[in-house]
Each structure stands twice: as C-alpha cells, then as structure tokens.
Design an enzyme around this catalytic site. Sequence first.
Site, short mmCIF file in Angstrom:
data_model
loop_
_atom_site.label_atom_id
_atom_site.label_comp_id
_atom_site.label_asym_id
_atom_site.label_seq_id
_atom_site.Cartn_x
_atom_site.Cartn_y
_atom_site.Cartn_z
N GLY A 87 0.82 -1.23 0.00
CA GLY A 87 0.00 0.00 0.00
C GLY A 87 0.84 1.26 0.00
O GLY A 87 0.37 2.34 -0.37
N LYS A 98 -6.88 11.53 4.98
CA LYS A 98 -8.26 11.82 4.59
C LYS A 98 -9.26 11.29 5.63
O LYS A 98 -10.32 11.90 5.84
CB LYS A 98 -8.58 11.23 3.22
CG LYS A 98 -8.37 12.20 2.09
CD LYS A 98 -6.93 12.42 1.68
CE LYS A 98 -6.26 13.65 2.13
NZ LYS A 98 -4.88 13.79 1.67
N ARG A 144 9.17 16.72 0.15
CA ARG A 144 9.52 15.30 0.11
C ARG A 144 10.62 15.08 -0.92
O ARG A 144 10.73 15.83 -1.89
CB ARG A 144 8.27 14.47 -0.24
CG ARG A 144 7.20 14.59 0.83
CD ARG A 144 6.02 13.68 0.55
NE ARG A 144 6.30 12.27 0.59
CZ ARG A 144 6.47 11.57 1.71
NH1 ARG A 144 6.37 12.15 2.90
NH2 ARG A 144 6.73 10.27 1.66
N HIS A 152 -29.18 20.57 -11.78
CA HIS A 152 -29.43 21.68 -10.86
C HIS A 152 -30.18 21.17 -9.63
O HIS A 152 -31.06 20.34 -9.77
CB HIS A 152 -30.28 22.73 -11.58
CG HIS A 152 -30.64 23.90 -10.70
ND1 HIS A 152 -29.72 24.87 -10.37
CD2 HIS A 152 -31.79 24.22 -10.07
CE1 HIS A 152 -30.30 25.77 -9.59
NE2 HIS A 152 -31.56 25.39 -9.38
P1 FAD Z 1 5.09 5.07 -2.11
O1 FAD Z 1 3.67 5.09 -1.81
O2 FAD Z 1 5.99 5.95 -1.33
O3 FAD Z 1 5.56 3.57 -1.97
C1 FAD Z 1 6.91 3.23 -2.07
C2 FAD Z 1 7.11 1.88 -1.41
O4 FAD Z 1 8.44 1.47 -1.66
C3 FAD Z 1 6.94 1.92 0.10
O5 FAD Z 1 5.98 0.97 0.50
C4 FAD Z 1 8.32 1.61 0.65
O6 FAD Z 1 8.26 0.81 1.81
C5 FAD Z 1 8.94 0.83 -0.51
N1 FAD Z 1 10.38 0.93 -0.54
C6 FAD Z 1 11.14 2.05 -0.64
N2 FAD Z 1 12.45 1.71 -0.64
C7 FAD Z 1 12.53 0.37 -0.53
C8 FAD Z 1 13.59 -0.56 -0.48
N3 FAD Z 1 14.87 -0.19 -0.54
N4 FAD Z 1 13.29 -1.86 -0.35
C9 FAD Z 1 12.01 -2.27 -0.29
N5 FAD Z 1 10.96 -1.44 -0.34
C10 FAD Z 1 11.21 -0.13 -0.46
N6 FAD Z 1 -1.14 11.83 -2.84
C11 FAD Z 1 -2.35 11.95 -3.43
O7 FAD Z 1 -2.48 11.69 -4.63
N7 FAD Z 1 -3.45 12.35 -2.71
C12 FAD Z 1 -3.36 12.65 -1.39
O8 FAD Z 1 -4.36 13.00 -0.78
C13 FAD Z 1 -2.11 12.53 -0.75
N8 FAD Z 1 -1.99 12.80 0.56
C14 FAD Z 1 -0.79 12.63 1.16
C15 FAD Z 1 -0.68 12.90 2.51
C16 FAD Z 1 0.53 12.74 3.15
C17 FAD Z 1 0.63 13.03 4.62
C18 FAD Z 1 1.66 12.27 2.42
C19 FAD Z 1 2.98 12.07 3.09
C20 FAD Z 1 1.57 12.00 1.07
C21 FAD Z 1 0.34 12.18 0.43
N9 FAD Z 1 0.20 11.93 -0.93
C22 FAD Z 1 -1.00 12.10 -1.53
C23 FAD Z 1 1.34 11.51 -1.77
C24 FAD Z 1 1.28 10.00 -2.03
O9 FAD Z 1 1.30 9.34 -0.80
C25 FAD Z 1 2.43 9.59 -2.91
O10 FAD Z 1 2.45 10.36 -4.07
C26 FAD Z 1 2.30 8.13 -3.29
O11 FAD Z 1 2.31 7.31 -2.17
C27 FAD Z 1 3.46 7.73 -4.22
O12 FAD Z 1 3.31 6.40 -4.56
P2 FAD Z 1 4.55 5.53 -4.96
O13 FAD Z 1 4.01 4.20 -5.35
O14 FAD Z 1 5.41 6.25 -5.91
O15 FAD Z 1 5.43 5.40 -3.63
#
Ligand code: FAD
Length: 518
Positions: A42, A54, A272, A444
């Site tokens: 996730g 949220k 970030r 509406h």
């Molecule tokens: P991530 O969700 O960051 O997942 C990366 C995964 O890689 C993680 O599970 C991590 O454990 C794993 N990983 C990393 N390095 C390694 C490694 N070396 N070995 C094994 N596993 C590893 N975005 C929205 O669109 N809407 C929102 O409302 C929103 N709200 C947010 C609120 C907060 C407080 C934060 C912090 C972020 C929010 N975001 C929101 C941004 C959103 O969470 C990210 O854009 C999104 O999670 C990115 O997805 P991703 O798959 O690129 O990476």
Amino acid sequence: MAETIAADVLVLGAGPGGYAAAFRAADLGMQVVMVDRAPRPGGICLHHGCIPSKALLHAGDMIRRAREAEHYGLRFGEPQIDTEKLDGWKQQVIDELAAGIDALAEQRDVRIVHGRAHFAGPDRIEVLGEHAVMITFKHCIIATGSRSVQVRDWRLPSGRVVDSYDALNIHPLPENLLVIGGGYIGLELGQVYSALGTRVQVVEVTEGVLPGVDRDLARPLQQRIDEMFVGVHLDTRVTGLKDVEGGVKASFSGEVTEPDTVFDKVLVAVGRRPNSDGIGLENTEVSVDDQGFIINDAQHRTTQANIYAIGDVAGQPMLAHKASYEGKVAAEVLTGAASADDRRAVPAVVFTDPEVAWCGVTETQAQQEGFEVAVARFPWKRSGRAQTLGSTEGMTKVIVDPATNRIIGVGIVGRGADNMISEGVFACEMGASVEDLARSIHPHPTLSETLSGAAEVFLGSATDVLARKRPQRTGGKQETEPDASDSEDENDGKDEAEHANEDSAASDGPNEPNDDQG
Ligand code: FAD
C-alpha cells in the site's frame, strides 16, 4: 544460502505505483514478484499519507460542519473526542484496504517479498530481511516512492519534532502545534489538529500558502486558516528549534507576535524527496537527476532499457494517482504494448476546508512559461447549491487556449472540488472546447453547474453572472464584458461581471499580469 527467485517482472515498492504496475503486468500474463520493506502493501499513500490523512480530515470536517450548523438553527453539544478511538478507526480503514491489496495479489499470483532491497547488479536485487532473497529479473519497475525532507538540526531528543508520518497518529493530542511549511501536507494536518482542538500556528517561508498554486485558488483557503489557526506567519523562516521544559522553543526570522513560541509538538512539512538513494543504483546503468529523481522517458524507461521508474521516485508531481497511471504505462510497455505516457492533465487536490483542486495548465504556469491563456471564473456566491451548503467562498475557473477555444486547465476552490475536478480532467483529455462544456447540461442545483457556468462566463452566455461578450479586437476571440445596468443587485452583479472581464482581459496580452497572481 539465500533463496533465489527468477522473475519476469520485479516491482520494487508496493505503493500505489508499484502494485498498480504489478497487477497490470500480471493481468497481461507476466510472472511478477513485488518487493517492499513494509510488512503490508500500500506504500506511503495507504499507510502514512493519502488514506490516513483523509480519514482524519473527514473527522475534522464533521466537527466543523456540526459547529457551522448553529448558524442555521441546529445546535449540537461540544464533541467528545476520543483520539485513541479515532486513531483506531483510521487504522481499521488502512487494514481493510491493505488486506484487499494482499488478496488481489494472491488472486493474480503476484508474489510479495518483504524486506529492504537493493540492486546487487544490473539484473538482480538482493532483499535483506528475515529470509534473505536474491531475485533476478528480465524487467524491473522501480517504485520506491519518497520520504519527508528532514532538517538535521531539528531532530531533537524529546521527539516532539515530527514529520507527517508521526503526525498522522493524533493520540495524545497536543495542546499546541507549530506547523513548519504551508504546503498541502502541513495545511491538511494543521486543519485536522485545529478541528480537534489543538492551537495551531503555521510558518511559511514564501509570501503565501500553497506556493506555486494560482493565488485566486489559494486565497479562500488562506482566509479560512487565518480564522482557524492561532497564527499564520508568511514570509517567515524558522531559524531554530530547541528542547525546553514543557516543549520545543521555536525562533523565527520575522516578527512573530503570537503568544506561543513553546510548542507541545512541531510538524515539519517542508517537502519530500525521492527514495533513489540507498537502493544500489550504482550497480546498474540507471541515472538520477540533480534532485534525485530517476531519469525516465515517456514510457518510463530509465537509462537502463529493462528498468523502469514510476511514481514519486520518477518525478513530480508526487501524487498517488500519477504513480498508478505511470505504473500501468510501464507494465504495458514492458509487455510489448504500444503504450506511452500521453497525459494532458494530472489533477491535484488539497483536501482542506475549502478544498483546492486544479488540473492541466495553471495561470501560474502560463505566466512562468510565457504563453497566452484565456480565463473565466464562476464565483460560487452565484450558485444556488453553494448557498445551501454555506460554501459561497468557492470559485471555479476554466483556462482556455485562446487560439482553439479548447479547455487546457481547470481550477476549483470550494467544497467538493475533489470530485468535481475530474470533469476538468476529462475535458482536458478529450480536447473539449469551452462550448462543449457550456452546452453539456449540468444537473441543478449542484456545484458542478459552476463548471458549465465558468464556460458560459467565457462565452458571455452565463445566466447567473452578468458577463456579456463583445467582439474581440484581435484573432476573433471573444471577451466577456460587464454590464450591471439591468442587475437588480447592481453592485454585486457588477463585481462579478467585472471580475469576469478582468479575467478575460488579463488573458488578452501575452503574460499580462493578473492581480490575482501572487
Ligand atoms: P510510495 O507510496 O511511497 O511507496 C513506495 C514503497 O516502496 C513503500 O511501500 C516503501 O516501503 C517501498 N520501498 C522504498 N524503498 C525500498 C527498499 N529499498 N526496499 C524495499 N521497499 C522499499 N497523494 C495523493 O495523490 N493524494 C493525497 O491526498 C495525498 N496525501 C498525502 C498525505 C501525506 C501526509 C503524504 C505524506 C503523502 C500524500 N500523498 C497524496 C502523496 C502519495 O502518498 C504519494 O504520491 C504516493 O504514495 C506515491 O506512490 P509511490 O508508489 O510512488 O510510492
């Protein structure tokens, strides 16, 4: 000896980018292994980002709405807030969704390996964990996401200085909170804490909250937090944090006159950064740019042809839906499909009160990049639905290519902007003209009428806003013109019409400054 697995497709990271990619590749017939260091899939989105924030914002919203209801004759008692229970409910939501991802992975035969991973070579990844695993791959998709920017000097022994990861656990609720950073994460969480009863102050180094966002969209939110928060300090820098008895003492560059400079908790939300370091990229041909984003092309291929990068680690905007979209593209490309990232409009939503959402081209972008756009706005005080909801501070605008009359961007501030922006995305993606939007019948009374309303303002055919068109001097483009003479509430009508006129006028000359821009 470490177990060795051979994978067609190895997805590194099980966030919204990673699992969307893994599932798409599996659906297209590939044998997929997904690796994540976290115990559940996730990613940040599900466990420490979109979903928990949220859930908490929903709780805060309930409290605010109940208080507002007093204005129209509904009085509830003061809420009894059980923060432990609230954290528990939020966790239940997360667990349910994580279980759903696990189940879907199983149904698709996507194997999930848990442990911290790094590239041991250009065709293999080593996973360190309870059971070390070496995974060789034909194709790899890097989806390692991002993490909060940390300021080393602000890591205090008391643990009172936190990032969004910790701030999403609201129990025990602090009496006062300093939020450093007026971006969307700081403001969303600031509003959660404020609604629950914490005295919140926010410090933002630039001159307005939501830096980079069109000022007319940010302004109603700015006004709202001016009311909600104890202090909103713009053009102000935090110069130091130190542990003192009973809290953290903050010092500021500007003059901060608010009573609290000692805080129970400090939330640092200053941006970030991509997780491209520490994953062994030096053992591959994959390159990163000067901000640490993995360099990738329109098919999300990196500088090593069989390795792809998607999501937060692959570039801005760092948003979950962008990550999922890119994950699907990469999965399709590596299976040989003719797929590419050809998006026109990525929506962004700030889930504050009021919500702020935009997609496609923004006015700020047009100004910065020096191209001409035409803009028309529909003020929500002209919307019957907004009046019934008490959300008259809202505004909807369409951003139009003056050469073609096609909609190239939409901005909305106000309640429900999160859902409404999707219509803007659809319009941009379909290359809809402003006439298409104006002539699509909207139900509406709904807030969605403000979208067709903005298009009508552009065309000078709006019913609820006095804005008439007159032939434009150049290029046949039409400009809306105010005419308050037949308006009953003359001043009010004139304001709106002038607003619309200014907007169109602002778009006529290349990069003509618009008062609404900060
Ligand atoms: P991530 O969700 O960051 O997942 C990366 C995964 O890689 C993680 O599970 C991590 O454990 C794993 N990983 C990393 N390095 C390694 C490694 N070396 N070995 C094994 N596993 C590893 N975005 C929205 O669109 N809407 C929102 O409302 C929103 N709200 C947010 C609120 C907060 C407080 C934060 C912090 C972020 C929010 N975001 C929101 C941004 C959103 O969470 C990210 O854009 C999104 O999670 C990115 O997805 P991703 O798959 O690129 O990476």
